[in-house]
Write a protein that holds these residues in place. Structure first.
Motif, PDB file in Angstrom:
ATOM      1  N   PHE A 280       0.827  -1.218   0.000  1.00  0.00           N
ATOM      2  CA  PHE A 280       0.000   0.000   0.000  1.00  0.00           C
ATOM      3  C   PHE A 280       0.858   1.264   0.000  1.00  0.00           C
ATOM      4  O   PHE A 280       0.346   2.371  -0.102  1.00  0.00           O
ATOM      5  CB  PHE A 280      -0.905   0.017   1.243  1.00  0.00           C
ATOM      6  CG  PHE A 280      -0.133   0.177   2.524  1.00  0.00           C
ATOM      7  CD1 PHE A 280       0.480  -0.911   3.116  1.00  0.00           C
ATOM      8  CD2 PHE A 280      -0.002   1.417   3.125  1.00  0.00           C
ATOM      9  CE1 PHE A 280       1.213  -0.764   4.294  1.00  0.00           C
ATOM     10  CE2 PHE A 280       0.725   1.574   4.293  1.00  0.00           C
ATOM     11  CZ  PHE A 280       1.323   0.474   4.875  1.00  0.00           C
ATOM     12  N   ASP A 281       2.170   1.091   0.075  1.00  0.00           N
ATOM     13  CA  ASP A 281       3.070   2.196   0.368  1.00  0.00           C
ATOM     14  C   ASP A 281       3.628   2.870  -0.894  1.00  0.00           C
ATOM     15  O   ASP A 281       3.500   2.343  -1.982  1.00  0.00           O
ATOM     16  CB  ASP A 281       4.254   1.628   1.163  1.00  0.00           C
ATOM     17  CG  ASP A 281       4.549   2.460   2.390  1.00  0.00           C
ATOM     18  OD1 ASP A 281       4.114   3.615   2.425  1.00  0.00           O
ATOM     19  OD2 ASP A 281       5.231   1.941   3.296  1.00  0.00           O
ATOM     20  N   VAL A 282       4.287   4.014  -0.682  1.00  0.00           N
ATOM     21  CA  VAL A 282       5.016   4.674  -1.764  1.00  0.00           C
ATOM     22  C   VAL A 282       6.516   4.628  -1.449  1.00  0.00           C
ATOM     23  O   VAL A 282       6.917   4.420  -0.300  1.00  0.00           O
ATOM     24  CB  VAL A 282       4.581   6.148  -1.965  1.00  0.00           C
ATOM     25  CG1 VAL A 282       3.122   6.228  -2.400  1.00  0.00           C
ATOM     26  CG2 VAL A 282       4.831   6.972  -0.712  1.00  0.00           C
TER      27      VAL A 282
ATOM     28  N   LEU B 220      11.005   8.033  -6.262  1.00  0.00           N
ATOM     29  CA  LEU B 220      10.533   8.538  -4.960  1.00  0.00           C
ATOM     30  C   LEU B 220       9.113   9.086  -5.097  1.00  0.00           C
ATOM     31  O   LEU B 220       8.802   9.803  -6.055  1.00  0.00           O
ATOM     32  CB  LEU B 220      11.470   9.632  -4.427  1.00  0.00           C
ATOM     33  CG  LEU B 220      12.854   9.154  -3.963  1.00  0.00           C
ATOM     34  CD1 LEU B 220      13.764  10.328  -3.646  1.00  0.00           C
ATOM     35  CD2 LEU B 220      12.734   8.238  -2.755  1.00  0.00           C
ATOM     36  N   GLY B 221       8.268   8.721  -4.177  1.00  0.00           N
ATOM     37  CA  GLY B 221       6.876   9.174  -4.199  1.00  0.00           C
ATOM     38  C   GLY B 221       5.962   8.272  -5.008  1.00  0.00           C
ATOM     39  O   GLY B 221       4.743   8.374  -4.928  1.00  0.00           O
ATOM     40  N   GLU B 222       6.563   7.375  -5.785  1.00  0.00           N
ATOM     41  CA  GLU B 222       5.752   6.489  -6.631  1.00  0.00           C
ATOM     42  C   GLU B 222       5.193   5.330  -5.806  1.00  0.00           C
ATOM     43  O   GLU B 222       5.837   4.853  -4.871  1.00  0.00           O
ATOM     44  CB  GLU B 222       6.656   5.938  -7.754  1.00  0.00           C
ATOM     45  CG  GLU B 222       5.939   5.698  -9.068  1.00  0.00           C
ATOM     46  CD  GLU B 222       6.928   5.292 -10.174  1.00  0.00           C
ATOM     47  OE1 GLU B 222       7.019   4.087 -10.462  1.00  0.00           O
ATOM     48  OE2 GLU B 222       7.609   6.176 -10.729  1.00  0.00           O
ATOM     49  N   ASP B 223       4.026   4.896  -6.186  1.00  0.00           N
ATOM     50  CA  ASP B 223       3.409   3.699  -5.612  1.00  0.00           C
ATOM     51  C   ASP B 223       4.384   2.514  -5.784  1.00  0.00           C
ATOM     52  O   ASP B 223       4.924   2.309  -6.874  1.00  0.00           O
ATOM     53  CB  ASP B 223       2.134   3.505  -6.444  1.00  0.00           C
ATOM     54  CG  ASP B 223       1.315   2.337  -6.034  1.00  0.00           C
ATOM     55  OD1 ASP B 223       0.386   2.556  -5.263  1.00  0.00           O
ATOM     56  OD2 ASP B 223       1.599   1.230  -6.500  1.00  0.00           O
ATOM     57  N   LYS B 224       4.608   1.748  -4.701  1.00  0.00           N
ATOM     58  CA  LYS B 224       5.604   0.666  -4.786  1.00  0.00           C
ATOM     59  C   LYS B 224       5.201  -0.425  -5.777  1.00  0.00           C
ATOM     60  O   LYS B 224       6.066  -1.042  -6.411  1.00  0.00           O
ATOM     61  CB  LYS B 224       5.848   0.045  -3.409  1.00  0.00           C
ATOM     62  CG  LYS B 224       6.758   0.884  -2.536  1.00  0.00           C
ATOM     63  CD  LYS B 224       7.136   0.157  -1.248  1.00  0.00           C
ATOM     64  CE  LYS B 224       8.088   1.012  -0.423  1.00  0.00           C
ATOM     65  NZ  LYS B 224       8.400   0.406   0.877  1.00  0.00           N
ATOM     66  N   VAL B 225       3.902  -0.684  -5.882  1.00  0.00           N
ATOM     67  CA  VAL B 225       3.444  -1.705  -6.836  1.00  0.00           C
ATOM     68  C   VAL B 225       3.798  -1.272  -8.255  1.00  0.00           C
ATOM     69  O   VAL B 225       4.312  -2.059  -9.055  1.00  0.00           O
ATOM     70  CB  VAL B 225       1.922  -1.957  -6.685  1.00  0.00           C
ATOM     71  CG1 VAL B 225       1.376  -2.747  -7.855  1.00  0.00           C
ATOM     72  CG2 VAL B 225       1.647  -2.688  -5.370  1.00  0.00           C
TER      73      VAL B 225
ATOM     74  N   GLU C  79       4.392 -11.818 -16.274  1.00  0.00           N
ATOM     75  CA  GLU C  79       3.053 -11.315 -15.995  1.00  0.00           C
ATOM     76  C   GLU C  79       3.002 -10.842 -14.545  1.00  0.00           C
ATOM     77  O   GLU C  79       3.370 -11.589 -13.627  1.00  0.00           O
ATOM     78  CB  GLU C  79       2.040 -12.447 -16.214  1.00  0.00           C
ATOM     79  CG  GLU C  79       0.613 -11.941 -16.314  1.00  0.00           C
ATOM     80  CD  GLU C  79      -0.393 -13.077 -16.539  1.00  0.00           C
ATOM     81  OE1 GLU C  79      -1.555 -12.880 -16.169  1.00  0.00           O
ATOM     82  OE2 GLU C  79       0.007 -14.150 -17.052  1.00  0.00           O
ATOM     83  N   ILE C  80       2.577  -9.602 -14.336  1.00  0.00           N
ATOM     84  CA  ILE C  80       2.520  -9.040 -12.986  1.00  0.00           C
ATOM     85  C   ILE C  80       1.094  -8.592 -12.699  1.00  0.00           C
ATOM     86  O   ILE C  80       0.510  -7.810 -13.450  1.00  0.00           O
ATOM     87  CB  ILE C  80       3.446  -7.794 -12.840  1.00  0.00           C
ATOM     88  CG1 ILE C  80       4.873  -8.071 -13.312  1.00  0.00           C
ATOM     89  CG2 ILE C  80       3.414  -7.280 -11.388  1.00  0.00           C
ATOM     90  CD1 ILE C  80       5.686  -8.951 -12.431  1.00  0.00           C
ATOM     91  N   GLU C  81       0.549  -9.108 -11.596  1.00  0.00           N
ATOM     92  CA  GLU C  81      -0.737  -8.599 -11.121  1.00  0.00           C
ATOM     93  C   GLU C  81      -0.441  -7.759  -9.890  1.00  0.00           C
ATOM     94  O   GLU C  81       0.032  -8.275  -8.876  1.00  0.00           O
ATOM     95  CB  GLU C  81      -1.656  -9.787 -10.773  1.00  0.00           C
ATOM     96  CG  GLU C  81      -3.058  -9.366 -10.372  1.00  0.00           C
ATOM     97  CD  GLU C  81      -3.910 -10.584  -9.995  1.00  0.00           C
ATOM     98  OE1 GLU C  81      -3.754 -11.662 -10.617  1.00  0.00           O
ATOM     99  OE2 GLU C  81      -4.711 -10.442  -9.057  1.00  0.00           O
ATOM    100  N   GLY C  82      -0.667  -6.464 -10.001  1.00  0.00           N
ATOM    101  CA  GLY C  82      -0.339  -5.555  -8.903  1.00  0.00           C
ATOM    102  C   GLY C  82      -1.570  -5.174  -8.100  1.00  0.00           C
ATOM    103  O   GLY C  82      -2.625  -4.895  -8.670  1.00  0.00           O
ATOM    104  N   VAL C  83      -1.442  -5.199  -6.790  1.00  0.00           N
ATOM    105  CA  VAL C  83      -2.568  -4.843  -5.922  1.00  0.00           C
ATOM    106  C   VAL C  83      -2.086  -3.777  -4.937  1.00  0.00           C
ATOM    107  O   VAL C  83      -1.338  -4.068  -4.001  1.00  0.00           O
ATOM    108  CB  VAL C  83      -3.080  -6.082  -5.146  1.00  0.00           C
ATOM    109  CG1 VAL C  83      -4.348  -5.741  -4.366  1.00  0.00           C
ATOM    110  CG2 VAL C  83      -3.344  -7.252  -6.094  1.00  0.00           C
ATOM    111  N   SER C  84      -2.511  -2.527  -5.145  1.00  0.00           N
ATOM    112  CA  SER C  84      -2.078  -1.427  -4.274  1.00  0.00           C
ATOM    113  C   SER C  84      -3.055  -1.270  -3.119  1.00  0.00           C
ATOM    114  O   SER C  84      -3.920  -0.399  -3.139  1.00  0.00           O
ATOM    115  CB  SER C  84      -2.003  -0.128  -5.059  1.00  0.00           C
ATOM    116  OG  SER C  84      -1.059  -0.243  -6.084  1.00  0.00           O
ATOM    117  N   THR C  85      -2.911  -2.133  -2.151  1.00  0.00           N
ATOM    118  CA  THR C  85      -3.815  -2.063  -1.003  1.00  0.00           C
ATOM    119  C   THR C  85      -3.104  -2.611   0.229  1.00  0.00           C
ATOM    120  O   THR C  85      -2.091  -3.309   0.108  1.00  0.00           O
ATOM    121  CB  THR C  85      -5.105  -2.864  -1.291  1.00  0.00           C
ATOM    122  OG1 THR C  85      -6.078  -2.548  -0.313  1.00  0.00           O
ATOM    123  CG2 THR C  85      -4.872  -4.362  -1.252  1.00  0.00           C
TER     124      THR C  85
END
Lengths: 69, 200
Positions: B48-50, B66-71, B86-92
């Protein structure tokens, strides 16, 4: 004689076993917030520590977690 | 190229695998790089972090991220290594309600959180809410030196622990790339072993 096998080692208790998993952790001074507990291959969730009764001969794995990643 | 390097059977097993990574900090960002280079076909990555300046001492990010969503940043970095992964990213933020669902297609999940209480939450959730998923978790990797005290240990059929089990941030030890990457390497290595051999 009452005994629990904890992390591969037998631990003997003189009279009675701690009544619950939470009691055992208290006795061992293990922080319940950072330990994963498995009894006879079954993971016990944090909310069930207080209601999980212990019985002699059980195999208990206590995996202590420390921070950092 | 990887078929030539690993042999067709190993390549096909790795390419068919889906692995989850819970947390994209020092462990997760480095586990991801190792798995993509090894030839894992699909990753499900969650955080969930940046990216923050304090991450750059050990995490696989760059100042321009810097400042970008880690996913998003991790996806960019992994695609640079292998455009076909193949990457499934979940920003949570993972929690007991969503973790099992997010990783439902993963045969193995790498636990790569920072806080001990979060590590516990993920282990309990995945091991009770899924039937077969194996968790490769890490505990005890802070500080420097003592390389050979970091071990891979099979606790049960579905739980593998990596680390020295003792040296955490609670002791006031800092996290350094060298030791974090050793632990991340152990995690990625045992994941490859599990996929290729089917068990430990």
């Amino acid at each position: 004689m009452t005994v629990l096998r904890i992390n591969g080692e037998d631990r003997h208790f003189e009279k009675t076993l701690p009544a619950t998993l939470a009691d055992l952790l208290g006795l061992m001074k293990v922080d319940a917030a950072t330990v994963v507990a498995e009894i006879d291959g079954q993971i016990i969730k944090k909310d069930d520590f207080g209601s999980t009764k212990l019985s002699t001969g059980q195999k208990i794995e206590l995996i202590r977690l420390v921070g950092g990643g | 190229m990887l078929i030539e390097r690993h042999g067709k059977t190993v390549y096909e097993k790795l390419n068919a695998a889906t692995v989850g990574i819970a947390g994209l900090g020092g462990l997760g960002s480095n586990v991801a790089v190792a798995l993509v280079r090894a030839g894992i076909g699909k990753l499900v990555i969650a955080d969930f972090d940046v990216v923050e300046p304090s991450n750059l001492n050990r995490q696989n990010y760059f100042p321009e991220q810097l400042g970008e969503d880690k996913v998003k940043a991790t996806t960019e970095n992994l695609k640079k290594i292998n455009p076909y992964v193949e990457i499934e990213g979940v920003s949570t933020k993972l929690n007991p309600e969503n973790a099992a669902r997010i990783f439902k297609n993963c045969s193995i999940v790498a636990e790569c959180f920072d806080k001990a209480t979060e590590k516990k939450m993920l282990l309990e959730t995945i091991l009770t809410e899924t039937k077969k998923t194996i968790v490769v978790a890490a505990s005890g990797l802070a500080g420097f030196g003592k390389s050979n005290e970091i071990k891979t240990k099979k606790i049960s059929a579905r739980l593998i622990m990596v680390g020295d089990g003792e040296n955490g941030i609670e002791k006031g030890l800092s996290l350094m790339a060298c030791r974090v990457i050793i632990a991340a390497g152990h995690q990625a290595n045992v994941i490859v072993e599990l996929i290729v051999k089917g068990n430990l």
